[in-house]
Design a protein around this motif. Structure first.
Motif, PDB file in Angstrom:
ATOM      1  N   ILE A  57       0.843  -1.209   0.000  1.00 31.76           N
ATOM      2  CA  ILE A  57       0.000   0.000   0.000  1.00 31.76           C
ATOM      3  C   ILE A  57       0.878   1.259   0.000  1.00 31.76           C
ATOM      4  O   ILE A  57       0.582   2.239  -0.698  1.00 31.76           O
ATOM      5  N   ALA A  58       1.985   1.219   0.756  1.00 33.12           N
ATOM      6  CA  ALA A  58       2.903   2.372   0.809  1.00 33.12           C
ATOM      7  C   ALA A  58       3.475   2.674  -0.577  1.00 33.12           C
ATOM      8  O   ALA A  58       3.548   3.835  -0.989  1.00 33.12           O
ATOM      9  N   GLU A  59       3.874   1.624  -1.322  1.00 41.08           N
ATOM     10  CA  GLU A  59       4.416   1.837  -2.669  1.00 41.08           C
ATOM     11  C   GLU A  59       3.342   2.394  -3.607  1.00 41.08           C
ATOM     12  O   GLU A  59       3.605   3.287  -4.410  1.00 41.08           O
ATOM     13  N   VAL A  60       2.116   1.844  -3.500  1.00 37.57           N
ATOM     14  CA  VAL A  60       1.010   2.338  -4.339  1.00 37.57           C
ATOM     15  C   VAL A  60       0.724   3.803  -3.996  1.00 37.57           C
ATOM     16  O   VAL A  60       0.520   4.640  -4.879  1.00 37.57           O
ATOM     17  N   LEU A  61       0.748   4.111  -2.705  1.00 37.53           N
ATOM     18  CA  LEU A  61       0.518   5.480  -2.222  1.00 37.53           C
ATOM     19  C   LEU A  61       1.551   6.445  -2.805  1.00 37.53           C
ATOM     20  O   LEU A  61       1.208   7.522  -3.312  1.00 37.53           O
ATOM     21  N   LEU A  62       2.821   6.055  -2.761  1.00 34.74           N
ATOM     22  CA  LEU A  62       3.898   6.913  -3.285  1.00 34.74           C
ATOM     23  C   LEU A  62       3.718   7.151  -4.782  1.00 34.74           C
ATOM     24  O   LEU A  62       3.749   8.296  -5.247  1.00 34.74           O
ATOM     25  N   GLY A  63       3.523   6.066  -5.527  1.00 31.22           N
ATOM     26  CA  GLY A  63       3.407   6.186  -6.986  1.00 31.22           C
ATOM     27  C   GLY A  63       2.189   6.966  -7.425  1.00 31.22           C
ATOM     28  O   GLY A  63       2.275   7.850  -8.294  1.00 31.22           O
ATOM     29  N   SER A  64       1.036   6.653  -6.801  1.00 32.27           N
ATOM     30  CA  SER A  64      -0.214   7.306  -7.231  1.00 32.27           C
ATOM     31  C   SER A  64      -0.232   8.785  -6.843  1.00 32.27           C
ATOM     32  O   SER A  64      -0.926   9.590  -7.447  1.00 32.27           O
ATOM     33  N   ASN A  65       0.549   9.167  -5.810  1.00 34.62           N
ATOM     34  CA  ASN A  65       0.613  10.565  -5.402  1.00 34.62           C
ATOM     35  C   ASN A  65       1.504  11.404  -6.305  1.00 34.62           C
ATOM     36  O   ASN A  65       1.219  12.561  -6.557  1.00 34.62           O
ATOM     37  N   SER A  66       2.598  10.795  -6.761  1.00 32.03           N
ATOM     38  CA  SER A  66       3.556  11.597  -7.535  1.00 32.03           C
ATOM     39  C   SER A  66       3.305  11.523  -9.039  1.00 32.03           C
ATOM     40  O   SER A  66       3.608  12.459  -9.769  1.00 32.03           O
ATOM     41  N   ASN A  67       2.756  10.363  -9.513  1.00 35.29           N
ATOM     42  CA  ASN A  67       2.593  10.121 -10.960  1.00 35.29           C
ATOM     43  C   ASN A  67       3.908  10.270 -11.719  1.00 35.29           C
ATOM     44  O   ASN A  67       3.936  10.670 -12.872  1.00 35.29           O
ATOM     45  N   LYS A  68       5.012   9.951 -11.010  1.00 38.68           N
ATOM     46  CA  LYS A  68       6.335  10.110 -11.629  1.00 38.68           C
ATOM     47  C   LYS A  68       7.132   8.818 -11.480  1.00 38.68           C
ATOM     48  O   LYS A  68       6.727   7.897 -10.778  1.00 38.68           O
ATOM     49  N   ASP A  69       8.314   8.802 -12.104  1.00 43.26           N
ATOM     50  CA  ASP A  69       9.235   7.668 -11.949  1.00 43.26           C
ATOM     51  C   ASP A  69       9.700   7.590 -10.497  1.00 43.26           C
ATOM     52  O   ASP A  69       9.492   8.524  -9.711  1.00 43.26           O
ATOM     53  N   ALA A  70      10.359   6.489 -10.134  1.00 47.65           N
ATOM     54  CA  ALA A  70      10.728   6.237  -8.734  1.00 47.65           C
ATOM     55  C   ALA A  70      11.634   7.316  -8.142  1.00 47.65           C
ATOM     56  O   ALA A  70      11.413   7.781  -7.013  1.00 47.65           O
ATOM     57  N   VAL A  71      12.644   7.727  -8.880  1.00 40.94           N
ATOM     58  CA  VAL A  71      13.591   8.742  -8.364  1.00 40.94           C
ATOM     59  C   VAL A  71      12.865  10.067  -8.119  1.00 40.94           C
ATOM     60  O   VAL A  71      13.001  10.683  -7.055  1.00 40.94           O
ATOM     61  N   SER A  72      12.067  10.494  -9.091  1.00 37.09           N
ATOM     62  CA  SER A  72      11.320  11.756  -8.959  1.00 37.09           C
ATOM     63  C   SER A  72      10.289  11.682  -7.835  1.00 37.09           C
ATOM     64  O   SER A  72       9.984  12.694  -7.200  1.00 37.09           O
ATOM     65  N   ILE A 226       7.662  -6.223  -3.822  1.00 34.63           N
ATOM     66  CA  ILE A 226       7.948  -4.928  -3.209  1.00 34.63           C
ATOM     67  C   ILE A 226       9.455  -4.759  -2.992  1.00 34.63           C
ATOM     68  O   ILE A 226      10.182  -5.740  -2.983  1.00 34.63           O
ATOM     69  N   GLY A 227       9.891  -3.511  -2.862  1.00 38.39           N
ATOM     70  CA  GLY A 227      11.299  -3.261  -2.594  1.00 38.39           C
ATOM     71  C   GLY A 227      12.148  -3.043  -3.820  1.00 38.39           C
ATOM     72  O   GLY A 227      13.366  -2.948  -3.732  1.00 38.39           O
ATOM     73  N   MET A 228      11.504  -2.942  -5.007  1.00 38.77           N
ATOM     74  CA  MET A 228      12.314  -2.675  -6.218  1.00 38.77           C
ATOM     75  C   MET A 228      11.610  -1.686  -7.140  1.00 38.77           C
ATOM     76  O   MET A 228      11.859  -1.663  -8.341  1.00 38.77           O
ATOM     77  N   ALA A 229      10.717  -0.894  -6.547  1.00 46.44           N
ATOM     78  CA  ALA A 229      10.038   0.224  -7.225  1.00 46.44           C
ATOM     79  C   ALA A 229       9.073  -0.198  -8.327  1.00 46.44           C
ATOM     80  O   ALA A 229       8.557   0.634  -9.063  1.00 46.44           O
ATOM     81  N   THR A 230       8.798  -1.499  -8.451  1.00 46.97           N
ATOM     82  CA  THR A 230       7.893  -1.977  -9.504  1.00 46.97           C
ATOM     83  C   THR A 230       6.461  -1.520  -9.252  1.00 46.97           C
ATOM     84  O   THR A 230       5.807  -0.949 -10.122  1.00 46.97           O
ATOM     85  N   ILE A 231       5.965  -1.800  -8.044  1.00 44.05           N
ATOM     86  CA  ILE A 231       4.573  -1.450  -7.713  1.00 44.05           C
ATOM     87  C   ILE A 231       4.424   0.069  -7.682  1.00 44.05           C
ATOM     88  O   ILE A 231       3.424   0.619  -8.160  1.00 44.05           O
ATOM     89  N   LEU A 232       5.426   0.752  -7.154  1.00 43.37           N
ATOM     90  CA  LEU A 232       5.443   2.223  -7.136  1.00 43.37           C
ATOM     91  C   LEU A 232       5.298   2.769  -8.566  1.00 43.37           C
ATOM     92  O   LEU A 232       4.511   3.678  -8.827  1.00 43.37           O
ATOM     93  N   THR A 233       6.062   2.193  -9.503  1.00 40.59           N
ATOM     94  CA  THR A 233       6.053   2.654 -10.896  1.00 40.59           C
ATOM     95  C   THR A 233       4.717   2.359 -11.562  1.00 40.59           C
ATOM     96  O   THR A 233       4.179   3.192 -12.300  1.00 40.59           O
ATOM     97  N   TYR A 234       4.178   1.163 -11.334  1.00 40.76           N
ATOM     98  CA  TYR A 234       2.858   0.833 -11.879  1.00 40.76           C
ATOM     99  C   TYR A 234       1.806   1.809 -11.340  1.00 40.76           C
ATOM    100  O   TYR A 234       0.937   2.271 -12.066  1.00 40.76           O
ATOM    101  N   ALA A 235       1.892   2.110 -10.038  1.00 45.26           N
ATOM    102  CA  ALA A 235       0.906   2.994  -9.399  1.00 45.26           C
ATOM    103  C   ALA A 235       0.992   4.422  -9.934  1.00 45.26           C
ATOM    104  O   ALA A 235       0.010   5.170  -9.881  1.00 45.26           O
ATOM    105  N   ALA A 236       2.160   4.788 -10.459  1.00 45.71           N
ATOM    106  CA  ALA A 236       2.311   6.135 -11.038  1.00 45.71           C
ATOM    107  C   ALA A 236       1.434   6.305 -12.277  1.00 45.71           C
ATOM    108  O   ALA A 236       1.112   7.423 -12.664  1.00 45.71           O
TER     109      ALA A 236
END
Length: 448
Positions: A57-72, A226-236
């Motif tokens: 959920i934390a990774e989805v939260l990060l990605g969906s909030n920024s709509n950017k790549d992992a570094v950004s 989790i732990g490799m920015a995949t879910i974060l990136t998808y959520a973006a």
């Protein structure tokens, strides 16, 4: 901003495709039986829904909030020290490590689909010879199927989120579920089904020990990608109106059900044949093919279906692993998606050739360092070190660094104040500590 967004169902299937991989189908069933069956399943379910899903959920939260790549994402959401926190986004490089050996295993699966059609090994000893000969001497077939795997992965990613990743997962994930449903219906009719149920779900306290809890937490963490920015990136690339908690729960349920169903199928077949469960690749590539042969014509069809299901599960994971690096190059470096995809793929492809050669007689000695060959090193570095570090960084960032109003606003409407506080407690204390213990165990610093 993305014109190219996942639909809600598309995101769930893509994230589930990322989470469902080889670990579900051959690792989870074995560790379940080895660590106390039903007791282990209960501990696993508790950890997957507490720790695993909290980080998810934390990774989805990060990605969906920024709509950017992992570094950004880390750079944008860090209130201060932005230039330091952005390095947390580089956990996407873990995916490149995994892409060096994971497609090589998919190549084995493709080989076994063809083997199932042509000629399954007729005994366990022949099955072992076939696999070891293929692994240690058959450079041509390994590289041929490995190349085919990379072409599928790179082509899908090059088409983008909507036309590539979502379209591919919308076909492969339902197909995987359908194949597993057919195999399960067949398995229920086998004599070994009741023994498989007992093996996986009957509490065996003699086999359950303190180390089993660490194994459960470890697998709960690794299985969700989790732990490799995949879910974060998808959520973006997720639609703004998506209920991220509900979407996360669907992914976790799908991932867990596929693991449980796979276990029932595999062990029903194994116990019916009067065999004992084996470990790791031997279970899938040595034990099962020989059993499928014994079953006659139906065994050939089952073998083809089983290895196709395995290929689908593995390829959807491999595709998700490449996307974070590609998105970073597209957004931060203004490189076209096609150019980014093919250049990263080619680099990982070349490293993977070395990983394959490190298993081949004649090359393995020069590609072995400190007791591990290159293939095993890539696996070890990514799963034992880089993924846990990625998970810990996400937990610390969301638990301590990011403005709490962001997470409160995103989650409280869906889960309420009480469960938000529980989630925050998990992110601050339970998740980083437990993942750190897993890392120490995987590296071998602590023995449990």
């Amino acid at each position: 901003m993305h014109k190219n967004r996942f639909s809600r169902v598309g995101f769930i299937l893509a994230a589930a495709g990322s989470a469902v991989g080889l670990g579900n189908i051959w690792k989870f069933p074995y560790i379940t039986g080895e660590n106390g069956g039903g007791v282990f399943v209960l501990v696993y379910l508790a950890t997957v829904f507490f720790i695993g899903m909290s980080i998810f959920i934390a990774e989805v939260l990060l990605g969906s909030n920024s709509n950017k790549d992992a570094v950004s994402t880390f750079e944008t959401l860090a209130p201060k020290d932005k230039k330091y926190w952005r390095y947390s986004g580089f956990t996407f490089l873990t995916g490149i490590f995994i892409l060096t050996f994971y497609p090589a295993v998919i190549a084995w699966i493709f080989y076994y689909i063809i083997l199932s059609i042509n000629s399954l090994p007729t005994s366990f000893s022949e099955s072992e010879t076939v696999f070891m000969t293929f692994l240690k001497t058959d450079v041509f077939n390994q590289i041929f199927y490995y190349t085919l795997t990379f072409i599928i992965i790179a082509y899908t990613i090059s088409k983008g989120v909507k036309k590539g990743i979502e379209k591919f997962n919308n076909i492969l994930m339902p197909a995987l579920i359908l194949i597993l449903a057919i195999l399960l219906i067949y398995s229920i009719q086998l004599d070994g089904f009741s023994k498989a149920v007992e093996f996986m779900f009957y509490p065996n306290y003699e086999k359950f020990h303190s180390g089993s809890i660490i194994v459960a937490v470890g697998h709960a963490f690794f299985t969700l990608s989790i732990g490799m920015a995949t879910i974060l990136t998808y959520a973006a690339s997720l639609d703004k109106n998506t209920n991220i908690v509900k979407a996360s729960i669907y992914v976790v349920i799908m991932d867990t059900l596929i693991a449980l169903v796979s276990g029932l199928i595999i062990f029903s077949i194994i116990f019916t044949a009067g065999q004992e469960p084996g470990k790791g690749p031997g279970l899938v590539f040595i034990t099962l093919p020989a059993i499928f042969y014994e079953m006659g014509t139906i065994g050939i069809y089952l073998s083809i279906l089983f290895f196709i299901a395995l290929a689908f599960a593995a390829i959807t994971s491999a595709i998700s692993i490449l996307e974070p690096t590609v998105m970073y190059l597209v957004e931060r470096k203004n490189i076209s998606r096609k150019k980014a995809t093919y250049s990263v793929s080619f680099g990982a492809y070349l490293l993977g050739i070395l990983a394959i050669l490190s298993n081949i007689d004649g090359y393995s000695t020069s590609l072995t360092f400190a007791g591990k060959n290159l293939f095993d090193w890539f696996d070890f570095i990514s799963s034992a070190i880089l993924m846990p570090i990625g998970g810990i960084l996400v937990a610390i960032f969301v638990g301590y660094v990011m403005d709490k109003e962001i997470s409160r606003k995103a989650l409280v409407p869906y889960i309420g104040e009480f469960f938000y506080n529980v989630w925050l407690f998990v992110m601050k204390y339970l998740a980083p500590i437990s993942v750190f213990i897993i890392m120490l165990k995987e590296i071998g610093i602590i023995k449990i």
